[in-house]
Motif scaffolding. Structure first.
Motif, PDB file in Angstrom:
ATOM      1  N   CYS A   1       1.761   4.320  -6.095  1.00  0.00           N
ATOM      2  CA  CYS A   1       1.560   5.738  -6.397  1.00  0.00           C
ATOM      3  C   CYS A   1       0.212   6.208  -5.853  1.00  0.00           C
ATOM      4  CB  CYS A   1       1.637   5.960  -7.909  1.00  0.00           C
ATOM      5  SG  CYS A   1       1.336   7.654  -8.413  1.00  0.00           S
ATOM      6  N   THR A   2       0.204   7.326  -5.139  1.00  0.00           N
ATOM      7  CA  THR A   2      -1.045   7.830  -4.557  1.00  0.00           C
ATOM      8  C   THR A   2      -2.064   8.226  -5.620  1.00  0.00           C
ATOM      9  OG1 THR A   2      -0.041  10.041  -4.430  1.00  0.00           O
ATOM     10  CG2 THR A   2       0.080   8.653  -2.457  1.00  0.00           C
TER      11      THR A   2
ATOM     12  N   GLU B   1       0.816  -1.218   0.000  1.00  0.00           N
ATOM     13  CA  GLU B   1       0.000   0.000   0.000  1.00  0.00           C
ATOM     14  C   GLU B   1       0.851   1.270   0.000  1.00  0.00           C
ATOM     15  OE1 GLU B   1      -3.605   2.066   2.598  1.00  0.00           O
ATOM     16  OE2 GLU B   1      -2.698   0.164   3.239  1.00  0.00           O
ATOM     17  N   THR B   2       1.908   1.316   0.822  1.00  0.00           N
ATOM     18  CA  THR B   2       2.718   2.532   0.920  1.00  0.00           C
ATOM     19  C   THR B   2       3.681   2.698  -0.240  1.00  0.00           C
ATOM     20  OG1 THR B   2       4.347   1.323   2.262  1.00  0.00           O
ATOM     21  CG2 THR B   2       2.591   2.485   3.437  1.00  0.00           C
TER      22      THR B   2
ATOM     23  N   ASP C   1      -9.245   1.702  -5.582  1.00  0.00           N
ATOM     24  CA  ASP C   1     -10.536   1.564  -4.902  1.00  0.00           C
ATOM     25  C   ASP C   1     -11.543   0.839  -5.794  1.00  0.00           C
ATOM     26  OD1 ASP C   1      -9.564   2.834  -2.677  1.00  0.00           O
ATOM     27  OD2 ASP C   1     -10.398   4.806  -3.202  1.00  0.00           O
TER      28      ASP C   1
ATOM     29  N   TRP D   1      -2.874   6.537  -8.002  1.00  0.00           N
ATOM     30  CA  TRP D   1      -3.602   5.337  -8.420  1.00  0.00           C
ATOM     31  C   TRP D   1      -4.744   4.988  -7.469  1.00  0.00           C
ATOM     32  CZ3 TRP D   1       1.450   1.969  -9.141  1.00  0.00           C
ATOM     33  CH2 TRP D   1       2.161   2.446 -10.261  1.00  0.00           C
ATOM     34  N   LYS D   2      -4.858   5.727  -6.362  1.00  0.00           N
ATOM     35  CA  LYS D   2      -5.835   5.339  -5.339  1.00  0.00           C
ATOM     36  C   LYS D   2      -7.271   5.205  -5.877  1.00  0.00           C
ATOM     37  CE  LYS D   2      -7.359   6.218  -0.613  1.00  0.00           C
ATOM     38  NZ  LYS D   2      -8.707   5.767  -0.936  1.00  0.00           N
TER      39      LYS D   2
END
Length: 912
Positions: free
Chosen positions: A817-818, A813-814, A825, A820-821
């Protein structure tokens, strides 16, 4: 009011039926409704919310005009609005009688002290003028009172007297906006309403508005507590009755004693007892002999106009009758595309036409061939060849039918109407058909499409003989038809050779050339030669632009689908979907279903499950009969996966079994192998590894796949034998096997620009590394996969291989790439749909009632292709005993024929 027994006066329109009668109070109140009446809320609200002061409701008998008016009357009365009701009949053409009743209606709307009652019973010569004055006063009082009100006038079609019509017209013309008149009638042509319509003061509802929709029909069926009907059954009722309220009720009445309502509905027609009786009593018996004979004789026509009817019946007044029928709403309506330019054309309501034709068969059966013969010649003289053929066939003049058919049957092939072409050909005696070149030519195409390969080969051979006898050269068309035959029978190795022999030359048949281009494109796609495929498809498009519309639809859809397929294989979901949808716009018949299968696949990939499922379920019945094998495999797999994800679990096994049966019927084993591989995947999702391994063994039979070596067939782009074996290793075996093999396959997919496949392989490799415990390499490949799928909107590509994705999402998760959130989801939601609820019970691969050794030997011989006679000889038993054994085997395996039994026995491991 004074009631007089005096003789009627002699003034125009006054008391023609004698002395003023006693009031019939039922005419002044809305009719009562049956307890099961469906409230037409959508129509009531539409009228009440309208700012138009006049509402006209016109429709044929039984469409529910009076019920709608009564329900509206009840609704506005409950709200406290004053109402007046008048049901008219023939006797109300008497001006004096009509005025008596109108006076009573007005008295309920106006203060009692401002409306004098004329002495209508007085027969003095001056009374006529007194009545005229009273009419003026009455109209003036109604139009000037401050109180809002509703006046309901039902069954207006009975009124013919100009004086009565004039009163109603004056009320309509001068009524203020807060006062409304609601008129129900089969005919309102005698009223002058055009100015009101132009000024926006008229709301007109006709039979199209009054037709019951599906929720209303379903509510009526439920209220009647009839046997439970499926949505498909309700759709049949609505389609056959065309939403006719009385027709739906008559269907309910007729179904009362039906044990199998679905089977009965499939044969529903206007000749059904209750429907026929209603139409005979309420419509046909009310007409003159001339009008009745006209309707019955013209019932052979799907569409009609005055010229055709005059020709058919040797008369000159057909337009007058057609106009009369239209104005009186006798189940006839205009059609938007006329038979001839500038001539109004009509069609009968479907059930009414059925009823009339049944009357024709009962009264004048000997005239039917003659009438159809005349119609066939009328259409033929206008170069309308298809309806000419249909009527020639009905006339039993097969020589005429064969001659006409030979001129137009290839047009059916061009628009993919293969079933119609086959039906036509089968109606013609063999000796007549075998000498018609185009009939044999079309028969070859139709039988290939319908998977009757032996008949296709015979027609192709006969066509070649006929053409060569006339000095023609059909070698090029034979090449294409053989290629098509081999393509549909899944012999791509032979198709490639066939198509190489085709040389396009100027003046070639556009249908032939476009099919050749499509087959070439398909083979280029299968060999990853995408640029060559695009060249073939561009050539096909040039052909479409210069050919007639009848030769475009079928091959044109394939061209667009193959163009979109290239984009899909490159991973470009959005552009692929746009191309598929564009190709569907002009499609007809089976071609529409081909396009729908590709659109559904794209919708599924984007996780639009409901849309995908609805679309593919609608078109699968057509696809399974006319589709090519790749499209069928793709469609059934999509339908099965949609059903699983939407919780319709019983559908999954049924769909995959049907796919296997299609393979058996066509003699193409790839369909059956694809079904087994899909069952393998579903077994893994359920955690049933033993069944999965068995299905994998069946699906990876080398004899099935060896003929396709070197081809990337699009239905098996990511669902083929080797990848299924690697998946099994990742989940239940040694993931190192997959780690060793997948990089080579990924490199090959990259070289071939098959990027959708590459993403699938990258996903499997990431999961293999994760299970192997190498999280660094798992994260590396997982990032590559997520990035590509996020950019191209691909969801089910990953969600359908969910084995360790959630684990990786949590572990990495960390590191992801943010940006891609949002995609992650959506992916998580898509993956969650794979979860099984408690209602889904895995079908065990065991026999609750095992086969005996004798039955096992027998079904093994069936699986090897032995006929019953040969089985009897080999097992030294009678053929009757063979049939008895097969019956018991089918019962144990829950199958319906010997082919299905052999397949099921192999799946269960009862035979090898």
């Amino acid at each position: 009011m004074k009631i007089s027994d005096k003789q009627p006066v002699s003034f125009p329109g006054l008391f023609k039926f004698g002395a003023v009668p006693r009031l019939i109070m039922g005419k002044l109140g809305a009719p009562s409704q049956t307890p099961d009446a469906i409230v037409r809320s959508r129509l009531i609200n539409r009228i009440k919310q309208s700012d138009r002061r006049i509402t006209i409701v016109t429709a044929p008998a039984g469409f529910g005009k009076s019920i709608l008016l009564a329900q509206l009357h009840q609704s506005v009365e409950k709200e406290g609005t004053p109402t007046g009701w008048l049901t008219l009949d023939e006797r109300d053409n008497d001006l004096g009688r009509f005025l008596v009743y109108l006076n009573q209606v007005a008295s309920r709307l106006l203060p009692f002290d401002i409306l004098p009652s004329p002495d209508i019973g007085n027969s003095s010569p001056t009374q006529y003028f007194s009545i005229k004055n009273h009419i003026a006063l009455l109209v003036n009082k109604l139009t000037t009172t401050k109180n809002p009100f509703y006046i309901f006038i039902d069954e207006f079609e009975h009124i013919k007297n100009p004086e009565v019509i004039k009163i109603i017209q004056e009320l309509i013309n001068y009524l203020p906006i807060d006062k409304k008149i609601i008129i129900g009638s089969r005919n309102t042509k005698i009223l002058h309403l055009s100015s009101l319509e132009i000024s926006g003061q008229l709301l007109s509802l006709d039979e199209s508005d009054l037709r019951f929709d599906q929720p209303e029909a379903l509510a009526l069926f439920n209220r009647q507590q009839k046997p439970q009907l499926t949505e498909s059954d309700i759709e049949i009722v609505i389609a056959r009755t065309q939403g006719w309220a009385a027709g739906i009720r008559l269907v309910l009445l007729s179904m009362k004693d039906q044990d199998k309502p679905t089977n009965w509905l499939e044969n529903l027609s206007g000749s059904s007892d209750h429907i026929a009786r209603y139409l005979a009593e309420n419509v046909l018996s009310q007409l003159s002999d001339n009008a009745r004979n006209f309707l019955i004789s013209t019932s052979i026509l799907e569409q009609l106009n005055s010229n055709l009817c005059n020709f058919l019946l040797d008369q000159t007044d057909s337009q007058e009758l057609l106009t009369y029928f239209e104005q009186n709403n006798l189940f006839i309506s205009r059609i938007s595309q006329p038979l001839e330019p500038g001539v109004i054309s009509y069609k009968y309501h479907a059930l009414f036409r059925d009823f009339l034709f049944n009357e024709l068969k009962a009264r004048q059966p000997e005239n039917i061939p003659t009438l159809n013969h005349k119609v066939a010649n009328w259409y033929f003289s206008r170069n309308r060849l298809r309806p000419a053929v249909e009527h020639a066939l009905q006339s039993d003049d097969m020589t005429l039918a064969a001659t006409m058919m030979n001129k137009c049957i290839m047009g059916l092939i061009g628009v993919a109407q293969m079933d119609t072409a086959a039906t036509w050909v089968n109606r013609i005696p063999t000796k007549l058909a075998e000498n018609q070149i185009n009939i044999q030519r079309a028969k070859a195409y139709a039988m290939i499409s319908l998977h009757k390969y032996h008949e296709a080969e015979a027609a192709l051979a006969r066509y070649q003989i006929l053409e060569e006898a006339e000095g023609g050269d059909v070698s090029q068309e034979v090449c294409v038809q053989l290629a098509l035959l081999h393509e549909f029978s899944d012999r791509h190795d032979r198709t490639a050779e066939d198509i190489k022999n085709f040389k396009k030359t100027p003046g070639d048949d556009p249908l032939l050339s476009s099919i050749a281009c499509n087959i070439s494109a398909y083979h280029h796609i299968s060999n990853s030669e995408f640029e060559s495929a695009i060249i073939s498809l561009e050539t096909a498009k040039q052909i479409y632009e210069t050919s007639g519309p009848d030769l475009q639809a079928w091959p044109k859809v394939y061209s667009y689908c193959f163009e979109g397929l290239i984009e899909f294989l490159h991973g470009n979901l959005e552009s692929a979907t746009a191309i598929f949808e564009f190709g569907s716009k002009e499609a007809q018949g089976a071609a529409k279903s081909i396009a729908a299968s590709f659109i559904s696949r794209s919708q599924y990939e984007g996780d639009n499950l409901t849309q995908s499922c609805e679309l593919i379920q609608k078109h699968i019945p057509t696809l399974k009969d006319t589709g090519d094998l790749d499209t069928i495999i793709m469609s059934y797999r999509t339908a099965a996966r949609c059903a699983h994800l939407l919780g319709e679990h019983q559908q999954v096994d049924a769909l995959l079994s049907e796919l296997g049966n299609i393979g058996d019927r066509r003699g193409v084993n790839r369909a059956k192998a694809s079904a087994w591989l899909e069952k393998c995947r579903f077994s893994l999702l359920k955690g049933d590894t033993e069944s999965a391994k068995r299905y994998l063994e069946l699906g990876c039979n080398k004899s099935i796949w060896s003929v396709h070596n070197g081809f990337h067939l699009f239905a098996n782009e990511i669902e083929e034998c080797e990848l299924a074996e690697l998946r099994m290793e990742i989940i239940t075996g040694n993931p190192a096997v997959a780690i060793d093999r997948l990089p080579e396959l990924i490199e090959l997919a990259s070289q071939n620009n098959r990027l959708y496949r590459r993403a699938h392989l990258q996903n499997l490799l990431a999961q293999a590394f994760y299970r192997y415990g190498d999280h660094a390499h798992a994260l590396h490949h997982f990032k590559i996969t997520i990035k590509f799928c996020e950019q191209h909107g691909l969801l089910r590509l990953l969600a359908d291989e969910p084995w360790y994705i959630n684990n990786m999402l949590n572990a990495f998760e960390t590191s992801l790439c943010t940006a891609w959130k949002p995609y992650i989801d959506k992916l998580s939601t898509a993956i969650s749909k794979n979860a099984l609820d408690d209602s889904y019970q895995a079908t065990p691969l065991i026999l609750p009632n095992p086969l005996t050794p004798r039955e096992t030997d027998l079904i093994k011989l069936v699986s090897e292709g032995c006929a019953n006679k040969e089985i009897a000889r080999l097992m030294t038993i009678s053929e009757n005993t063979v049939e008895t054994h097969l019956k018991r085997i089918n019962q144990k395996l829950e199958t319906s024929n010997r082919t299905q039994a052999a397949t099921k026995a192999r799946e269960l491991g009862a035979i090898q």
